[in-house]
Design a protein around this motif. Structure first.
Motif, short mmCIF file in Angstrom:
data_model
loop_
_atom_site.label_atom_id
_atom_site.label_comp_id
_atom_site.label_asym_id
_atom_site.label_seq_id
_atom_site.Cartn_x
_atom_site.Cartn_y
_atom_site.Cartn_z
N ASN A 52 51.88 92.50 4.01
CA ASN A 52 52.73 92.86 5.15
C ASN A 52 53.94 91.95 5.30
O ASN A 52 54.79 92.19 6.16
N GLU A 53 54.03 90.91 4.50
CA GLU A 53 55.17 90.00 4.59
C GLU A 53 56.32 90.56 3.73
O GLU A 53 56.41 90.30 2.53
N THR A 54 57.18 91.34 4.37
CA THR A 54 58.28 91.99 3.66
C THR A 54 59.64 91.45 4.08
O THR A 54 60.66 91.93 3.58
N THR A 55 59.68 90.49 4.98
CA THR A 55 60.96 89.89 5.36
C THR A 55 61.55 89.09 4.21
O THR A 55 62.75 89.17 3.91
N LEU A 56 60.71 88.30 3.56
CA LEU A 56 61.15 87.54 2.39
C LEU A 56 61.11 88.44 1.17
O LEU A 56 60.09 89.08 0.88
N THR A 57 62.21 88.50 0.44
CA THR A 57 62.33 89.37 -0.73
C THR A 57 62.93 88.58 -1.90
O THR A 57 63.50 87.50 -1.70
N PRO A 58 62.81 89.11 -3.12
CA PRO A 58 63.47 88.43 -4.25
C PRO A 58 64.97 88.27 -4.06
O PRO A 58 65.56 87.34 -4.59
N GLY A 59 65.58 89.15 -3.26
CA GLY A 59 67.02 89.07 -3.05
C GLY A 59 67.46 88.01 -2.06
O GLY A 59 68.59 87.51 -2.15
N ASN A 60 66.59 87.64 -1.10
CA ASN A 60 67.03 86.69 -0.07
C ASN A 60 66.26 85.38 -0.05
O ASN A 60 66.64 84.44 0.66
N VAL A 61 65.17 85.26 -0.83
CA VAL A 61 64.33 84.07 -0.73
C VAL A 61 65.08 82.81 -1.16
O VAL A 61 64.74 81.70 -0.72
N GLY A 62 66.12 82.97 -1.96
CA GLY A 62 66.90 81.81 -2.37
C GLY A 62 67.67 81.17 -1.25
O GLY A 62 68.21 80.06 -1.42
N SER A 63 67.72 81.83 -0.09
CA SER A 63 68.44 81.30 1.07
C SER A 63 67.53 80.56 2.04
O SER A 63 67.99 80.15 3.13
#
Length: 530
Positions: A52-63
């Motif tokens: 259910n943890e979909t806030t963190l994604t491969p596209g934004n986790v670097g931030s």
């Protein structure tokens, strides 16, 4: 036994503590509903995968950015993996206290003192991760007590001593299922023969215990081996078999009502059922099957002092299990697997314990000139399964490495070694810390598209689930001032795993041990998006 305690609850005004925040901000998107992380295993099958943890994604986790840090007073290690439920984070300290913190700000809600910090030396205090269910926080301590504390007020509900052996402890994290708490019992007796060559080694027997969640009453206790017998002779009496500590956390298959555990090595004797994956009926505590993966691997800390003798006449290699069991299905077949300190991940048929496949991920080699140090190259605390891939990490395997395996047959999908520059402090560059290790002992965690693994080089890293590429890393080996006003420092990451919940990433930092060493520290760190 239930009863009163010297423990006390300290309430802290949230606004007063919040003024000490290191940084502020909210995540870029609202977190997915029910994206809590309620217990060490995450769920009953032990997936360590927060779907259910979909806030963190491969596209934004670097931030990801540091949002707050919390320092545990006077500690040289921090290994109580947090639980996050209803906006509150719960984590225990080596000072014997359970802390409830605001999950977004780190502000202290309450502190519960078990009063057990100094009952054993060294004072490990609270090492396991709490489980939160039914409005209560459940956790074990360094004197083998299981505690239940009200999640809102921090007031004690009950506590029960699960083993009367004077050196028994709890490192296993509890699992709450159908109004019962299931947990393993381990021991420090393994070191008794080193501290005193005349110590009558050994009498501890590992176990898994079922406790009523409402009252603390023990429902059943399953021992991993038979009662020891006495042998007389120089230098004094000795006992065998002994050992079989359950360091790891149990998992449960609800469909078959089966609990799975992994067991440690024998301290004395050559019992048949240790260093195993075992299955127990959750209602009665009766054995269903046990598969011993490394028979007769007798070892205690006396074996680490050459030449062998005393309580260690024939040293083994300490290839016990510290990792929990993962339960899942492949092609309609229920299976259970776990990584071992041999470097092998074993997958067994969940019904009878027969071997489905075994994959060797690291070769036992000794980084230290002592018997048993070979085990430090293996798999230490646990794997994660996301429905498609099985993620497993190796400890001091020169270097430690994160692997993705095909759950169907165990073949390697990708591997990412600990970066070779991992022990270099990043800003500014300085000589390598002599206690730094390129090792990945932590239990692996995952969420959709992402895998999380910390290292004994002090780095927390996030990997792409499909390729193993490193998407983000943060050097935790640095000084901090906690939101609680306590100064601290980060160190090696060991003894727990990352927690991802509601758009946040949480990790402990700091680990010191007299044999396996490590960079000391006393921090809990929280990261979120800008």
């Amino acid at each position: 036994m239930n009863g009163n305690t010297v423990a006390r609850v300290l309430r802290i005004p949230i606004l007063a503590v919040a003024t000490l925040l290191l940084s502020t901000g909210t995540t870029a998107a609202d977190p997915a509903p029910n994206a809590d992380w309620p217990m060490w295993q995450f769920d009953s099958p032990g997936s360590r995968y927060n779907r259910n943890e979909t806030t963190l994604t491969p596209g934004n986790v670097g931030s990801l950015q540091l949002k707050w840090a919390f320092a545990f007073p006077g500690a040289v290690a921090q290994s109580s993996q947090p639980a996050v439920v209803d906006g509150v984070l719960y984590s225990g300290g080596r000072d014997g206290k359970m802390y409830a913190l605001d999950a977004r700000t780190g502000a202290t809600r309450w502190v519960f003192d078990t009063g057990t910090m100094l009952e054993h030396i060294p004072a490990y205090g609270l090492r396991d991760g709490p489980a939160v269910a039914g409005g209560a926080v459940y956790f074990g301590d360094n004197a083998a007590n299981l505690w239940a504390v009200d999640a809102v007020t921090g007031h004690e509900r009950w506590h029960t001593r699960l083993d009367n052996h004077p050196l028994s402890i709890i490192t296993s994290s509890p699992l709450v299922f159908e109004d019962h708490v299931y947990i393993g019992v381990s021991s420090q007796e393994e070191g008794g023969g080193l501290a005193d060559p005349l110590y009558p080694c050994c009498t501890f027997r590992g176990s898994v215990v079922s406790v009523d969640a409402a009252s603390g009453a023990v429902q059943w206790k399953y021992s991993t081996l038979a009662q020891p017998t006495t042998r007389t002779g120089p230098p004094g009496p000795s006992f065998s078999p002994s050992g079989g500590a359950v360091w790891s956390s149990p998992t449960i298959d609800s469909a078959t009502r089966t609990l799975y555990y992994t067991s440690g090595n024998p301290y004395t004797g050559t019992p048949r059922d240790l260093e195993s994956i075992g299955a127990v009926d959750i209602d009665t505590g009766t054995r269903r099957w046990v598969n011993s993966l490394t028979p007769n691997d007798t070892w205690n800390v006396r074996c680490a002092v050459p030449p062998a003798g005393g309580a260690c006449p024939v040293p083994g290699r300490d290839f016990d299990f510290g990792a929990h069991a993962n339960i899942f299905d492949i092609g309609g077949r229920k299976v259970v697997g776990a990584g071992q300190k041999t470097g092998i991940y074993h997958l067994l048929d969940a019904t009878d314990g027969s071997i489905v496949w075994q994959t060797q991920l690291s070769v036992p080699t000794s980084p230290l000139p002592i018997e048993g140090a070979e085990s430090l190259a293996g798999i230490q605390w646990g794997a994660s399964y996301d429905g498609s891939r099985l993620y497993v990490a190796t400890y001091g395997a020169n270097p430690g490495t994160l692997f993705a395996l095909d759950p169907g047959d165990g073949h390697l999908l990708w591997r990412t070694p600990n970066p070779a520059n991992g022990c270099l402090i990043d800003l500014p560059p300085v000589p390598m810390d002599p206690l730094c290790q390129e090792s990945m002992p932590n239990a692996v965690s995952s969420s959709p598209g992402l895998v999380y693994e910390g290292s004994m080089d002090g780095k927390m890293r996030v990997f792409a689930a499909d390729t193993g590429a490193i998407l983000w890393e943060y050097n935790t080996h640095r000084p901090f001032v906690g939101v609680n006003g306590v100064p601290g420092i980060g160190g090696g990451l060991n003894g727990n795993g990352a927690v991802v919940a509601n758009g946040m990433l949480y990790t402990n930092s700091g680990y010191a041990h007299p044999i396996t060493t490590g960079m000391p520290g006393n921090m809990l760190l929280a990261f979120g998006l800008p």
